[in-house]
Design a protein around this motif. Structure first.
Motif, PDB file in Angstrom:
ATOM      1  N   ASN A 105      18.328  74.636  13.400  1.00 38.87           N
ATOM      2  CA  ASN A 105      17.038  75.185  13.049  1.00 38.87           C
ATOM      3  C   ASN A 105      16.099  74.048  12.634  1.00 38.87           C
ATOM      4  N   GLU A 106      14.827  74.201  12.940  1.00 41.87           N
ATOM      5  CA  GLU A 106      13.857  73.127  12.705  1.00 41.87           C
ATOM      6  C   GLU A 106      13.775  72.703  11.238  1.00 41.87           C
ATOM      7  N   HIS A 107      14.136  73.575  10.318  1.00 40.25           N
ATOM      8  CA  HIS A 107      14.008  73.237   8.901  1.00 40.25           C
ATOM      9  C   HIS A 107      15.048  72.224   8.440  1.00 40.25           C
ATOM     10  N   TRP A 108      16.177  72.134   9.160  1.00 41.79           N
ATOM     11  CA  TRP A 108      17.159  71.108   8.822  1.00 41.79           C
ATOM     12  C   TRP A 108      17.544  70.250  10.017  1.00 41.79           C
ATOM     13  N   GLN A 109      16.777  70.357  11.092  1.00 42.65           N
ATOM     14  CA  GLN A 109      16.962  69.446  12.217  1.00 42.65           C
ATOM     15  C   GLN A 109      16.427  68.067  11.827  1.00 42.65           C
ATOM     16  N   THR A 110      16.983  67.017  12.418  1.00 36.26           N
ATOM     17  CA  THR A 110      16.537  65.660  12.106  1.00 36.26           C
ATOM     18  C   THR A 110      15.150  65.401  12.689  1.00 36.26           C
ATOM     19  N   VAL A 111      14.423  64.488  12.073  1.00 32.53           N
ATOM     20  CA  VAL A 111      13.121  64.076  12.601  1.00 32.53           C
ATOM     21  C   VAL A 111      13.310  63.448  13.983  1.00 32.53           C
ATOM     22  N   TYR A 112      14.413  62.737  14.155  1.00 33.06           N
ATOM     23  CA  TYR A 112      14.719  62.125  15.443  1.00 33.06           C
ATOM     24  C   TYR A 112      14.726  63.164  16.557  1.00 33.06           C
ATOM     25  N   GLN A 113      15.285  64.344  16.282  1.00 31.88           N
ATOM     26  CA  GLN A 113      15.370  65.387  17.300  1.00 31.88           C
ATOM     27  C   GLN A 113      14.076  66.194  17.421  1.00 31.88           C
ATOM     28  N   LEU A 114      13.319  66.287  16.353  1.00 27.47           N
ATOM     29  CA  LEU A 114      12.093  67.088  16.390  1.00 27.47           C
ATOM     30  C   LEU A 114      10.924  66.346  17.022  1.00 27.47           C
ATOM     31  N   CYS A 115      10.797  65.061  16.704  1.00 27.64           N
ATOM     32  CA  CYS A 115       9.600  64.305  17.099  1.00 27.64           C
ATOM     33  C   CYS A 115       9.878  63.188  18.102  1.00 27.64           C
ATOM     34  N   PHE A 167       4.744  62.721   9.662  1.00 29.66           N
ATOM     35  CA  PHE A 167       5.096  62.466   8.270  1.00 29.66           C
ATOM     36  C   PHE A 167       6.586  62.730   8.089  1.00 29.66           C
ATOM     37  N   VAL A 168       7.228  61.845   7.322  1.00 24.77           N
ATOM     38  CA  VAL A 168       8.669  61.942   7.117  1.00 24.77           C
ATOM     39  C   VAL A 168       8.969  62.014   5.618  1.00 24.77           C
ATOM     40  N   ARG A 169      10.234  62.286   5.330  1.00 21.74           N
ATOM     41  CA  ARG A 169      10.664  62.455   3.940  1.00 21.74           C
ATOM     42  C   ARG A 169      12.098  61.988   3.815  1.00 21.74           C
ATOM     43  N   GLU A 170      12.500  61.578   2.625  1.00 20.06           N
ATOM     44  CA  GLU A 170      13.896  61.187   2.415  1.00 20.06           C
ATOM     45  C   GLU A 170      14.772  62.320   2.953  1.00 20.06           C
ATOM     46  N   PRO A 171      15.666  62.023   3.905  1.00 20.43           N
ATOM     47  CA  PRO A 171      16.351  63.086   4.659  1.00 20.43           C
ATOM     48  C   PRO A 171      17.104  64.110   3.816  1.00 20.43           C
ATOM     49  N   PHE A 172      17.816  63.664   2.801  1.00 24.60           N
ATOM     50  CA  PHE A 172      18.599  64.610   2.009  1.00 24.60           C
ATOM     51  C   PHE A 172      17.716  65.425   1.068  1.00 24.60           C
ATOM     52  N   GLU A 173      16.635  64.827   0.586  1.00 21.76           N
ATOM     53  CA  GLU A 173      15.703  65.598  -0.237  1.00 21.76           C
ATOM     54  C   GLU A 173      15.050  66.681   0.606  1.00 21.76           C
ATOM     55  N   ARG A 174      14.720  66.354   1.851  1.00 20.35           N
ATOM     56  CA  ARG A 174      14.151  67.349   2.757  1.00 20.35           C
ATOM     57  C   ARG A 174      15.163  68.453   3.036  1.00 20.35           C
ATOM     58  N   LEU A 175      16.418  68.094   3.240  1.00 22.98           N
ATOM     59  CA  LEU A 175      17.470  69.070   3.513  1.00 22.98           C
ATOM     60  C   LEU A 175      17.637  70.030   2.339  1.00 22.98           C
ATOM     61  N   VAL A 176      17.698  69.503   1.138  1.00 27.91           N
ATOM     62  CA  VAL A 176      17.882  70.334  -0.048  1.00 27.91           C
ATOM     63  C   VAL A 176      16.639  71.188  -0.293  1.00 27.91           C
ATOM     64  N   SER A 177      15.464  70.664   0.003  1.00 27.56           N
ATOM     65  CA  SER A 177      14.243  71.443  -0.116  1.00 27.56           C
ATOM     66  C   SER A 177      14.300  72.653   0.810  1.00 27.56           C
ATOM     67  N   TYR A 206       4.727  67.929  13.670  1.00 26.02           N
ATOM     68  CA  TYR A 206       5.013  68.528  12.364  1.00 26.02           C
ATOM     69  C   TYR A 206       6.517  68.614  12.116  1.00 26.02           C
ATOM     70  N   VAL A 207       6.885  68.280  10.882  1.00 26.55           N
ATOM     71  CA  VAL A 207       8.279  68.319  10.442  1.00 26.55           C
ATOM     72  C   VAL A 207       8.363  69.288   9.268  1.00 26.55           C
ATOM     73  N   PRO A 208       9.080  70.401   9.394  1.00 32.54           N
ATOM     74  CA  PRO A 208       9.190  71.349   8.284  1.00 32.54           C
ATOM     75  C   PRO A 208       9.707  70.686   7.022  1.00 32.54           C
ATOM     76  N   LYS A 209       9.164  71.113   5.896  1.00 29.97           N
ATOM     77  CA  LYS A 209       9.480  70.607   4.562  1.00 29.97           C
ATOM     78  C   LYS A 209       8.927  69.205   4.316  1.00 29.97           C
ATOM     79  N   VAL A 210       7.932  68.816   5.116  1.00 36.39           N
ATOM     80  CA  VAL A 210       7.217  67.561   4.866  1.00 36.39           C
ATOM     81  C   VAL A 210       5.719  67.879   4.894  1.00 36.39           C
ATOM     82  N   ALA A 211       5.309  68.782   4.028  1.00 36.16           N
ATOM     83  CA  ALA A 211       3.908  69.187   3.897  1.00 36.16           C
ATOM     84  C   ALA A 211       3.320  69.714   5.203  1.00 36.16           C
TER      85      ALA A 211
END
Length: 314
Positions: free
Chosen positions: A218-228, A157-167, A95-100
């Motif tokens: 924090n997981e909400h703005w950590q990269t997918v690379y580091q989370l998954c 599931f992934v998301r455009e990185p900057f859109e996820r960051l701003v979300s 799971y990646v925060p801010k990606v549903a």
């Protein structure tokens, strides 16, 4: 005698970690095990080709990164806390925060609940985030981790990185109900920079070397690379937020539950848009834009997102 016992314990721990890493790299570069199965089913073959292309993109980006980076990251079970396990369907979801991820956790609770839940949207959002309600891969032994990584269907599931960051910024810092985040991170940013912190200070906080020294983001703005850890773990399916409903229901069809379980729809009216993201970046300096682009560079490359046109990188 005591020293000898300690040495044996250290050796066993190191050996276990080494075995775990071997399986990570073996699974990373093996061809998609599910591809032949998917291609044999006409109703799924088109999506199978799409997901193969996404997997190939990840592998290519990881090879480029590995060739340019001498430091090899060694994963431990502690790195696997974002990988949710469904034993009944032999499934692993990172799971990646801010990606549903709230809705995906709800779906995973239905899948693992053995009849306790039937409708994901009947599960309150705060209950979906209770750690005890879902089992994660770091709770298993080394041998059990290796077995599941090798044999279970794995997806993220992934998301455009900057859109996820701003979300994440909008959700955690502009909504009053997130007082805990305001207290934990907002006060830290204000204390480090200035009062009335804005997007500029948030961006400065993210790229500040002092923040990096404090530990993982924090997981909400950590990269997918580091989370998954997609350069270590081979994911069979890479879904995208931009095609969320289609990709999510494709996963459910693969599991054989597509007729009884649908992925929840989401409120498009509250979604962070490209225009909102562009507005956020218009309020931060060119230098910070460059630094943020470097911070999220691997996520852009791995998941085939192009450099946003609104950036000022020259």
């Amino acid at each position: 005698m005591r020293m000898s016992r300690i040495c044996r314990m250290v050796f066993a721990t190191c050996l276990g970690s080494f075995i775990l890493v071997i399986f990570y790299f073996q699974s990373m570069f093996q061809p998609g095990r599910i591809l032949s199965f998917l291609l044999s089913r006409p109703e799924l073959s088109g999506a199978a080709v799409l997901h193969q292309a996404r997997r190939d993109q990840v592998v290519d980006a990881c090879r480029v990164y590995s060739a340019s980076n001498r430091k090899r990251r060694v994963l431990t079970p502690g790195d696997l806390k974002h990988l949710v396990v469904d034993e009944d369907h032999e499934l692993i979801y990172c799971y990646v925060p801010k990606v549903a991820c709230t809705n995906w956790k709800r779906v995973m609770m239905v899948l693992t609940g053995r009849g306790k839940y039937s409708d994901p949207m009947e599960i309150p959002s705060n209950e979906a985030h209770v750690p005890a309600n879902l089992k994660t891969l770091n709770q298993y032994s080394i041998a059990e981790i290796n077995h599941r990584l090798k044999n279970y269907l794995k997806f993220l599931f992934v998301r455009e990185p900057f859109e996820r960051l701003v979300s994440a910024y909008r959700n955690k810092f502009t909504l009053k109900y997130n007082s805990s985040f305001h207290k934990r991170f907002g006060t830290r940013i204000i204390r480090r920079y200035r009062k009335n912190a804005t997007q500029d200070e948030f961006a400065e906080y993210l790229v500040d070397p002092a923040t990096q020294r404090d530990g993982p983001l924090n997981e909400h703005w950590q990269t997918v690379y580091q989370l998954c850890h997609p350069c270590h773990i081979h994911y069979d399916l890479v879904g995208k937020y931009e095609t969320l409903e289609e990709d999510a229901n494709y996963v459910l069809r693969l599991l054989g539950v597509g007729d009884s379980l649908r992925f929840p729809s989401y409120a498009k009216s509250t979604r962070t848009t490209d225009a909102m993201t562009a507005q956020f970046f218009s309020n931060i300096s060119t230098q910070q834009q460059i630094q943020l682009s470097q911070l999220y560079k691997l996520d852009f490359l791995m998941f085939n997102y192009s450099t946003p046109s609104y950036l000022r990188l020259d």
